[in-house]
Scaffold this motif. Structure first.
Motif, PDB file in Angstrom:
ATOM      1  N   THR A  76       0.848  -1.190   0.000  1.00 23.81           N
ATOM      2  CA  THR A  76       0.000   0.000   0.000  1.00 23.81           C
ATOM      3  C   THR A  76       0.883   1.239   0.000  1.00 23.81           C
ATOM      4  N   PRO A  77       0.802   2.076  -1.035  1.00 30.38           N
ATOM      5  CA  PRO A  77       1.619   3.298  -1.050  1.00 30.38           C
ATOM      6  C   PRO A  77       1.181   4.258   0.047  1.00 30.38           C
ATOM      7  N   LEU A  78       2.138   4.817   0.749  1.00 28.38           N
ATOM      8  CA  LEU A  78       1.920   5.873   1.719  1.00 28.38           C
ATOM      9  C   LEU A  78       2.434   7.184   1.127  1.00 28.38           C
ATOM     10  N   PRO A  79       2.147   8.320   1.736  1.00 27.61           N
ATOM     11  CA  PRO A  79       2.697   9.580   1.213  1.00 27.61           C
ATOM     12  C   PRO A  79       4.218   9.535   1.115  1.00 27.61           C
ATOM     13  N   ASP A  80       4.753  10.119   0.054  1.00 30.79           N
ATOM     14  CA  ASP A  80       6.199  10.166  -0.113  1.00 30.79           C
ATOM     15  C   ASP A  80       6.855  10.862   1.072  1.00 30.79           C
ATOM     16  N   CYS A  81       8.050  10.430   1.364  1.00 29.04           N
ATOM     17  CA  CYS A  81       8.867  11.048   2.406  1.00 29.04           C
ATOM     18  C   CYS A  81       9.850  12.009   1.729  1.00 29.04           C
ATOM     19  N   VAL A  82       9.875  13.258   2.163  1.00 28.90           N
ATOM     20  CA  VAL A  82      10.793  14.256   1.610  1.00 28.90           C
ATOM     21  C   VAL A  82      11.769  14.657   2.712  1.00 28.90           C
ATOM     22  N   ILE A  83      13.049  14.469   2.467  1.00 28.99           N
ATOM     23  CA  ILE A  83      14.086  14.731   3.458  1.00 28.99           C
ATOM     24  C   ILE A  83      15.130  15.641   2.839  1.00 28.99           C
ATOM     25  N   ASN A  84      15.490  16.701   3.549  1.00 33.28           N
ATOM     26  CA  ASN A  84      16.570  17.530   3.013  1.00 33.28           C
ATOM     27  C   ASN A  84      17.910  17.028   3.524  1.00 33.28           C
ATOM     28  N   ASP A  85      18.971  17.558   2.935  1.00 34.74           N
ATOM     29  CA  ASP A  85      20.296  17.004   3.243  1.00 34.74           C
ATOM     30  C   ASP A  85      20.746  17.339   4.660  1.00 34.74           C
ATOM     31  N   ARG A  86      20.199  18.390   5.266  1.00 32.25           N
ATOM     32  CA  ARG A  86      20.553  18.678   6.652  1.00 32.25           C
ATOM     33  C   ARG A  86      19.922  17.649   7.581  1.00 32.25           C
ATOM     34  N   GLN A  87      18.673  17.286   7.327  1.00 31.13           N
ATOM     35  CA  GLN A  87      18.027  16.242   8.110  1.00 31.13           C
ATOM     36  C   GLN A  87      18.748  14.909   7.913  1.00 31.13           C
ATOM     37  N   LEU A  88      19.172  14.650   6.695  1.00 31.75           N
ATOM     38  CA  LEU A  88      19.880  13.403   6.417  1.00 31.75           C
ATOM     39  C   LEU A  88      21.221  13.361   7.144  1.00 31.75           C
ATOM     40  N   THR A  89      21.906  14.483   7.172  1.00 29.13           N
ATOM     41  CA  THR A  89      23.195  14.547   7.872  1.00 29.13           C
ATOM     42  C   THR A  89      23.029  14.271   9.360  1.00 29.13           C
ATOM     43  N   ILE A  90      22.091  14.979   9.994  1.00 29.00           N
ATOM     44  CA  ILE A  90      21.915  14.786  11.442  1.00 29.00           C
ATOM     45  C   ILE A  90      21.346  13.403  11.723  1.00 29.00           C
ATOM     46  N   GLY A  91      20.514  12.875  10.818  1.00 25.71           N
ATOM     47  CA  GLY A  91      19.984  11.528  10.997  1.00 25.71           C
ATOM     48  C   GLY A  91      21.078  10.486  10.987  1.00 25.71           C
ATOM     49  N   MET A  92      22.057  10.647  10.086  1.00 28.68           N
ATOM     50  CA  MET A  92      23.145   9.681  10.030  1.00 28.68           C
ATOM     51  C   MET A  92      24.065   9.810  11.242  1.00 28.68           C
ATOM     52  N   VAL A  93      24.346  11.038  11.649  1.00 26.12           N
ATOM     53  CA  VAL A  93      25.204  11.231  12.829  1.00 26.12           C
ATOM     54  C   VAL A  93      24.574  10.586  14.062  1.00 26.12           C
ATOM     55  N   ARG A  94      23.251  10.747  14.220  1.00 24.72           N
ATOM     56  CA  ARG A  94      22.586  10.233  15.416  1.00 24.72           C
ATOM     57  C   ARG A  94      22.284   8.749  15.338  1.00 24.72           C
ATOM     58  N   SER A  95      22.317   8.170  14.132  1.00 23.58           N
ATOM     59  CA  SER A  95      21.898   6.779  13.998  1.00 23.58           C
ATOM     60  C   SER A  95      23.037   5.800  13.777  1.00 23.58           C
ATOM     61  N   ILE A  96      24.193   6.281  13.377  1.00 21.84           N
ATOM     62  CA  ILE A  96      25.225   5.365  12.890  1.00 21.84           C
ATOM     63  C   ILE A  96      26.040   4.730  14.019  1.00 21.84           C
ATOM     64  N   LEU A  97      26.161   5.415  15.151  1.00 21.07           N
ATOM     65  CA  LEU A  97      26.986   4.896  16.241  1.00 21.07           C
ATOM     66  C   LEU A  97      26.181   3.983  17.166  1.00 21.07           C
ATOM     67  N   THR A  98      26.872   3.124  17.870  1.00 21.78           N
ATOM     68  CA  THR A  98      26.225   2.234  18.829  1.00 21.78           C
ATOM     69  C   THR A  98      25.837   3.007  20.080  1.00 21.78           C
ATOM     70  N   HIS A  99      25.366   2.288  21.088  1.00 26.00           N
ATOM     71  CA  HIS A  99      24.821   2.943  22.274  1.00 26.00           C
ATOM     72  C   HIS A  99      25.881   3.460  23.235  1.00 26.00           C
ATOM     73  N   ASN A 100      27.165   3.109  23.009  1.00 24.55           N
ATOM     74  CA  ASN A 100      28.169   3.500  23.999  1.00 24.55           C
ATOM     75  C   ASN A 100      29.420   4.129  23.381  1.00 24.55           C
ATOM     76  N   PRO A 101      29.277   5.062  22.431  1.00 28.04           N
ATOM     77  CA  PRO A 101      30.476   5.675  21.859  1.00 28.04           C
ATOM     78  C   PRO A 101      31.093   6.695  22.800  1.00 28.04           C
ATOM     79  N   ASP A 102      32.400   6.917  22.655  1.00 28.37           N
ATOM     80  CA  ASP A 102      33.045   7.949  23.453  1.00 28.37           C
ATOM     81  C   ASP A 102      33.068   9.256  22.655  1.00 28.37           C
ATOM     82  N   ARG A 103      33.613  10.291  23.269  1.00 26.60           N
ATOM     83  CA  ARG A 103      33.612  11.604  22.642  1.00 26.60           C
ATOM     84  C   ARG A 103      34.383  11.603  21.326  1.00 26.60           C
TER      85      ARG A 103
END
Length: 336
Positions: free
Chosen positions: A22-49
Protein backbone atom coordinates in the motif's frame (compact mmCIF):
# COMPACT_ATOMS: atom_id res chain seq x y z
CA UNK A 1 21.13 22.14 -0.30
CA UNK A 2 18.88 19.47 -1.77
CA UNK A 3 15.54 17.78 -1.19
CA UNK A 4 15.31 14.02 -1.62
CA UNK A 5 11.99 12.29 -2.21
CA UNK A 6 11.54 8.64 -1.20
CA UNK A 7 8.51 6.51 -2.05
CA UNK A 8 7.06 4.67 0.96
CA UNK A 9 5.24 1.34 0.67
CA UNK A 10 3.73 -0.62 3.57
CA UNK A 11 2.88 -4.32 3.63
CA UNK A 12 0.36 -5.60 6.13
CA UNK A 13 1.43 -8.31 8.54
CA UNK A 14 -1.43 -10.67 7.76
CA UNK A 15 -0.05 -11.22 4.27
CA UNK A 16 2.48 -14.02 4.01
CA UNK A 17 3.64 -12.62 0.66
CA UNK A 18 4.11 -8.82 0.57
CA UNK A 19 2.50 -8.41 -2.86
CA UNK A 20 2.19 -4.86 -4.25
CA UNK A 21 1.78 -3.23 -0.84
CA UNK A 22 0.00 0.00 0.00
CA UNK A 23 1.62 3.30 -1.05
CA UNK A 24 1.92 5.87 1.72
CA UNK A 25 2.70 9.58 1.21
CA UNK A 26 6.20 10.17 -0.11
CA UNK A 27 8.87 11.05 2.41
CA UNK A 28 10.79 14.26 1.61
CA UNK A 29 14.09 14.73 3.46
CA UNK A 30 16.57 17.53 3.01
CA UNK A 31 20.30 17.00 3.24
CA UNK A 32 20.55 18.68 6.65
CA UNK A 33 18.03 16.24 8.11
CA UNK A 34 19.88 13.40 6.42
CA UNK A 35 23.19 14.55 7.87
CA UNK A 36 21.92 14.79 11.44
CA UNK A 37 19.98 11.53 11.00
CA UNK A 38 23.14 9.68 10.03
CA UNK A 39 25.20 11.23 12.83
CA UNK A 40 22.59 10.23 15.42
CA UNK A 41 21.90 6.78 14.00
CA UNK A 42 25.22 5.37 12.89
CA UNK A 43 26.99 4.90 16.24
CA UNK A 44 26.23 2.23 18.83
CA UNK A 45 24.82 2.94 22.27
CA UNK A 46 28.17 3.50 24.00
CA UNK A 47 30.48 5.67 21.86
CA UNK A 48 33.05 7.95 23.45
CA UNK A 49 33.61 11.60 22.64
CA UNK A 50 36.29 10.85 20.06
CA UNK A 51 33.86 8.64 18.14
CA UNK A 52 31.18 11.35 18.12
CA UNK A 53 33.64 13.98 16.89
CA UNK A 54 34.95 11.69 14.16
CA UNK A 55 31.49 10.70 12.94
CA UNK A 56 30.14 14.25 13.00
CA UNK A 57 33.15 15.37 10.95
CA UNK A 58 32.97 12.66 8.26
CA UNK A 59 29.21 12.24 7.71
CA UNK A 60 28.75 15.29 5.49
CA UNK A 61 31.72 14.50 3.19
CA UNK A 62 30.60 10.86 3.11
CA UNK A 63 27.11 11.83 1.93
CA UNK A 64 28.63 14.11 -0.72
CA UNK A 65 30.67 11.13 -1.95
CA UNK A 66 28.04 8.40 -1.95
CA UNK A 67 25.02 10.36 -3.29
CA UNK A 68 24.45 11.66 -6.81
CA UNK A 69 23.83 15.38 -6.22
CA UNK A 70 22.75 15.90 -9.83
CA UNK A 71 19.68 13.70 -9.39
CA UNK A 72 17.50 15.25 -6.62
CA UNK A 73 14.68 14.78 -5.91
CA UNK A 74 15.71 11.21 -6.82
CA UNK A 75 17.80 9.61 -4.11
CA UNK A 76 20.54 7.86 -6.07
CA UNK A 77 24.05 6.60 -5.46
CA UNK A 78 26.97 8.34 -7.10
CA UNK A 79 28.31 6.17 -9.99
CA UNK A 80 31.85 7.08 -8.95
CA UNK A 81 31.20 5.72 -5.47
CA UNK A 82 29.82 2.48 -6.91
CA UNK A 83 32.80 1.95 -9.21
CA UNK A 84 35.70 2.62 -6.85
CA UNK A 85 34.66 1.14 -3.49
CA UNK A 86 34.97 -2.57 -2.73
CA UNK A 87 31.77 -4.57 -2.38
CA UNK A 88 31.74 -4.91 1.40
CA UNK A 89 32.36 -1.18 1.86
CA UNK A 90 29.62 -0.29 -0.63
CA UNK A 91 27.21 -2.53 1.29
CA UNK A 92 28.14 -0.88 4.58
CA UNK A 93 27.63 2.66 3.24
CA UNK A 94 24.25 1.72 1.73
CA UNK A 95 23.22 0.27 5.10
CA UNK A 96 24.27 3.47 6.88
CA UNK A 97 22.29 5.54 4.39
CA UNK A 98 19.25 3.32 5.02
CA UNK A 99 19.59 3.85 8.77
CA UNK A 100 19.69 7.62 8.33
CA UNK A 101 16.68 7.62 5.99
CA UNK A 102 14.67 5.39 8.35
CA UNK A 103 15.61 7.41 11.42
CA UNK A 104 14.57 10.62 9.69
CA UNK A 105 11.38 9.14 8.26
CA UNK A 106 10.04 7.82 11.55
CA UNK A 107 10.87 10.98 13.49
CA UNK A 108 9.83 13.61 10.93
CA UNK A 109 7.05 11.91 8.96
CA UNK A 110 5.17 9.84 11.53
CA UNK A 111 3.96 10.24 15.09
CA UNK A 112 7.04 8.45 16.46
CA UNK A 113 8.75 11.61 17.70
CA UNK A 114 10.99 9.76 20.17
CA UNK A 115 13.49 7.32 18.65
CA UNK A 116 15.97 5.59 20.97
CA UNK A 117 18.78 3.11 20.49
CA UNK A 118 17.28 -0.26 21.39
CA UNK A 119 20.50 -1.79 22.73
CA UNK A 120 20.92 1.13 25.13
CA UNK A 121 17.37 0.78 26.44
CA UNK A 122 17.64 -3.00 26.75
CA UNK A 123 20.78 -2.66 28.87
CA UNK A 124 19.34 0.20 30.91
CA UNK A 125 16.10 -1.52 31.94
CA UNK A 126 17.52 -5.05 32.01
CA UNK A 127 15.62 -6.74 29.18
CA UNK A 128 16.50 -10.47 28.98
CA UNK A 129 18.28 -10.35 25.61
CA UNK A 130 19.35 -13.87 24.53
CA UNK A 131 23.09 -14.39 24.17
CA UNK A 132 24.27 -13.78 20.61
CA UNK A 133 20.97 -12.23 19.53
CA UNK A 134 21.00 -9.70 16.69
CA UNK A 135 18.80 -7.00 18.08
CA UNK A 136 16.90 -4.32 16.10
CA UNK A 137 18.31 -0.84 15.63
CA UNK A 138 15.73 1.30 17.44
CA UNK A 139 12.74 1.43 19.72
CA UNK A 140 10.26 4.28 19.11
CA UNK A 141 7.40 5.92 20.97
CA UNK A 142 4.36 7.68 19.46
CA UNK A 143 3.00 9.80 22.35
CA UNK A 144 -0.32 10.65 20.68
CA UNK A 145 -1.24 7.02 20.00
CA UNK A 146 0.63 5.64 23.01
CA UNK A 147 2.29 3.12 20.68
CA UNK A 148 5.75 1.60 21.13
CA UNK A 149 7.48 0.03 18.13
CA UNK A 150 10.76 -1.66 17.27
CA UNK A 151 12.52 -0.67 14.05
CA UNK A 152 15.20 -2.45 12.03
CA UNK A 153 16.67 -0.75 8.94
CA UNK A 154 18.29 -2.46 5.94
CA UNK A 155 19.46 -1.20 2.56
CA UNK A 156 19.90 -2.67 -0.91
CA UNK A 157 21.05 -1.29 -4.26
CA UNK A 158 18.55 -3.38 -6.21
CA UNK A 159 14.81 -3.30 -6.68
CA UNK A 160 14.29 -6.73 -5.08
CA UNK A 161 14.25 -6.27 -1.32
CA UNK A 162 12.98 -9.73 -0.31
CA UNK A 163 16.15 -11.07 1.30
CA UNK A 164 16.82 -7.89 3.28
CA UNK A 165 13.20 -7.78 4.41
CA UNK A 166 13.39 -11.39 5.54
CA UNK A 167 16.51 -10.65 7.59
CA UNK A 168 14.90 -7.59 9.17
CA UNK A 169 11.75 -9.54 10.01
CA UNK A 170 13.80 -12.26 11.72
CA UNK A 171 15.44 -9.68 13.97
CA UNK A 172 12.13 -8.04 14.78
CA UNK A 173 10.35 -11.32 15.55
CA UNK A 174 13.20 -12.53 17.76
CA UNK A 175 13.20 -9.27 19.75
CA UNK A 176 9.43 -9.28 20.21
CA UNK A 177 9.80 -12.45 22.27
CA UNK A 178 11.35 -10.40 25.09
CA UNK A 179 10.65 -6.72 24.26
CA UNK A 180 7.32 -5.18 25.37
CA UNK A 181 6.19 -3.39 22.19
CA UNK A 182 2.98 -2.91 20.21
CA UNK A 183 4.55 -3.02 16.75
CA UNK A 184 7.77 -4.04 15.04
CA UNK A 185 8.70 -2.31 11.82
CA UNK A 186 11.06 -4.03 9.39
CA UNK A 187 12.29 -1.38 6.94
CA UNK A 188 14.28 -1.74 3.72
CA UNK A 189 15.53 1.15 1.61
CA UNK A 190 15.75 -0.09 -2.00
CA UNK A 191 17.75 2.01 -4.45
CA UNK A 192 16.64 1.23 -8.00
CA UNK A 193 19.67 2.70 -9.72
CA UNK A 194 18.60 2.55 -13.40
CA UNK A 195 15.45 4.51 -12.64
CA UNK A 196 17.09 6.70 -10.03
CA UNK A 197 14.20 6.03 -7.66
CA UNK A 198 14.37 5.06 -4.00
CA UNK A 199 11.63 3.26 -2.11
CA UNK A 200 11.29 2.59 1.59
CA UNK A 201 9.48 -0.72 2.22
CA UNK A 202 7.83 -1.26 5.63
CA UNK A 203 6.37 -4.41 7.14
CA UNK A 204 5.06 -5.18 10.62
CA UNK A 205 5.12 -8.77 11.89
CA UNK A 206 2.13 -9.93 13.87
CA UNK A 207 1.75 -9.92 17.66
CA UNK A 208 1.49 -7.21 20.30
CA UNK A 209 2.14 -6.93 24.03
CA UNK A 210 1.21 -4.49 26.76
CA UNK A 211 3.71 -1.73 27.45
CA UNK A 212 3.89 -0.05 30.86
CA UNK A 213 3.99 3.72 31.27
CA UNK A 214 7.37 3.45 33.00
CA UNK A 215 8.92 1.78 29.95
CA UNK A 216 7.42 4.45 27.68
CA UNK A 217 9.04 7.07 29.89
CA UNK A 218 12.37 5.24 29.74
CA UNK A 219 12.16 5.16 25.92
CA UNK A 220 11.37 8.88 25.90
CA UNK A 221 14.35 9.68 28.12
CA UNK A 222 16.72 7.38 26.23
CA UNK A 223 15.83 9.08 22.94
CA UNK A 224 17.57 12.26 24.16
CA UNK A 225 20.87 10.56 24.98
CA UNK A 226 22.25 10.99 21.45
CA UNK A 227 21.14 14.61 21.44
CA UNK A 228 23.10 15.38 24.61
CA UNK A 229 26.05 13.42 23.22
CA UNK A 230 26.03 15.74 20.19
CA UNK A 231 25.74 18.75 22.50
CA UNK A 232 28.91 17.59 24.26
CA UNK A 233 27.20 16.69 27.55
CA UNK A 234 28.22 13.16 28.38
CA UNK A 235 27.01 13.24 31.97
CA UNK A 236 23.46 14.21 30.97
CA UNK A 237 23.52 11.69 28.10
CA UNK A 238 24.41 8.97 30.59
CA UNK A 239 21.66 10.20 32.91
CA UNK A 240 19.11 9.91 30.07
CA UNK A 241 20.19 6.31 29.44
CA UNK A 242 19.66 5.46 33.12
CA UNK A 243 16.15 4.35 34.19
CA UNK A 244 14.39 7.13 36.05
CA UNK A 245 14.26 5.24 39.36
CA UNK A 246 18.06 5.27 39.47
CA UNK A 247 18.55 8.58 37.65
CA UNK A 248 16.66 10.47 40.36
CA UNK A 249 19.46 9.65 42.77
CA UNK A 250 22.10 11.32 40.59
CA UNK A 251 23.69 14.63 41.48
CA UNK A 252 21.83 17.93 41.47
CA UNK A 253 24.51 19.24 39.10
CA UNK A 254 22.85 17.30 36.29
CA UNK A 255 19.53 18.96 36.98
CA UNK A 256 21.01 22.45 37.16
CA UNK A 257 22.63 22.03 33.74
CA UNK A 258 19.33 20.78 32.32
CA UNK A 259 17.50 23.90 33.47
CA UNK A 260 19.85 26.05 31.35
CA UNK A 261 18.07 24.58 28.29
CA UNK A 262 20.32 26.48 25.87
CA UNK A 263 23.83 25.18 25.31
CA UNK A 264 26.26 27.31 23.34
CA UNK A 265 28.80 25.68 21.05
CA UNK A 266 31.77 25.81 23.36
CA UNK A 267 32.60 22.11 23.15
CA UNK A 268 34.72 20.87 20.18
CA UNK A 269 32.06 18.29 19.28
CA UNK A 270 29.34 20.96 19.14
CA UNK A 271 31.49 23.01 16.78
CA UNK A 272 32.03 20.06 14.44
CA UNK A 273 28.28 19.33 14.35
CA UNK A 274 27.45 23.00 13.76
CA UNK A 275 29.90 23.26 10.85
CA UNK A 276 28.58 20.04 9.27
CA UNK A 277 25.09 21.55 9.22
CA UNK A 278 26.16 24.89 7.77
CA UNK A 279 26.21 26.96 10.98
CA UNK A 280 28.82 29.42 12.17
CA UNK A 281 30.17 27.44 15.17
CA UNK A 282 30.74 30.69 17.07
CA UNK A 283 27.13 31.83 16.67
CA UNK A 284 24.95 28.81 17.38
CA UNK A 285 23.16 27.26 20.34
CA UNK A 286 21.74 23.81 21.05
CA UNK A 287 18.29 24.20 22.59
CA UNK A 288 15.78 22.09 24.53
CA UNK A 289 12.20 23.23 25.21
CA UNK A 290 11.27 23.70 28.90
CA UNK A 291 8.46 21.12 28.82
CA UNK A 292 10.90 18.45 27.63
CA UNK A 293 13.31 19.35 30.41
CA UNK A 294 10.61 18.77 33.01
CA UNK A 295 9.39 15.56 31.35
CA UNK A 296 12.91 14.10 31.49
CA UNK A 297 12.84 14.58 35.26
CA UNK A 298 9.23 13.81 36.14
CA UNK A 299 6.75 11.05 35.29
CA UNK A 300 3.89 13.49 35.86
CA UNK A 301 5.36 16.01 33.41
CA UNK A 302 5.87 13.17 30.92
CA UNK A 303 2.12 12.55 30.94
CA UNK A 304 1.61 16.16 29.85
CA UNK A 305 4.16 15.94 27.04
CA UNK A 306 2.17 13.15 25.37
CA UNK A 307 -0.54 15.64 24.45
CA UNK A 308 1.69 18.38 23.08
CA UNK A 309 1.49 19.07 19.35
CA UNK A 310 5.04 19.56 18.03
CA UNK A 311 5.89 22.58 15.93
CA UNK A 312 8.93 22.14 13.76
CA UNK A 313 10.31 23.25 10.43
CA UNK A 314 9.33 21.30 7.33
CA UNK A 315 11.96 19.83 5.04
CA UNK A 316 11.75 22.94 2.86
CA UNK A 317 11.92 25.44 5.72
CA UNK A 318 15.09 24.02 7.25
CA UNK A 319 17.00 23.92 3.98
CA UNK A 320 19.04 27.10 4.14
CA UNK A 321 22.47 26.84 5.73
CA UNK A 322 22.55 28.78 8.98
CA UNK A 323 18.78 28.71 9.44
CA UNK A 324 17.29 27.09 12.52
CA UNK A 325 16.59 23.36 12.67
CA UNK A 326 13.66 22.50 14.94
CA UNK A 327 13.28 18.79 15.62
CA UNK A 328 9.98 17.01 16.40
CA UNK A 329 11.23 15.97 19.82
CA UNK A 330 11.60 19.56 21.08
CA UNK A 331 15.32 19.90 20.45
CA UNK A 332 16.72 22.58 18.17
CA UNK A 333 19.89 24.05 16.70
CA UNK A 334 19.54 27.83 16.50
CA UNK A 335 21.76 30.51 14.94
CA UNK A 336 22.44 33.53 17.15
Amino acid sequence: MALFRVRVIEYFSQYRVPGPGTPLPDCVINDRQLTIGMVRSILTHNPDRAAWRFMAAIVRPTLIFILDWNRPPDLSLNPVFQNVVRDFSTTARVGELAQAICYSYWQWWTGYRFVADFASLAIGIGLPVPAGARIPDYIMFDPAAGTVALMEAKGTQGRNHASQMAAALRQIRAARAYAPVHRGMACVLALDQPAGAAALHLRDPEDSREVSDSIKHDIFRSSYAAWFDLAGMEEIAHWCRTPLARAERMSQQVFSRLTDRKFHAEDPLQKVVAEALGFDPNRVAFHLTPSITEALRSSAAFEDIKHEVPEFSSAENSMKAGSEILFPDGTAILPE
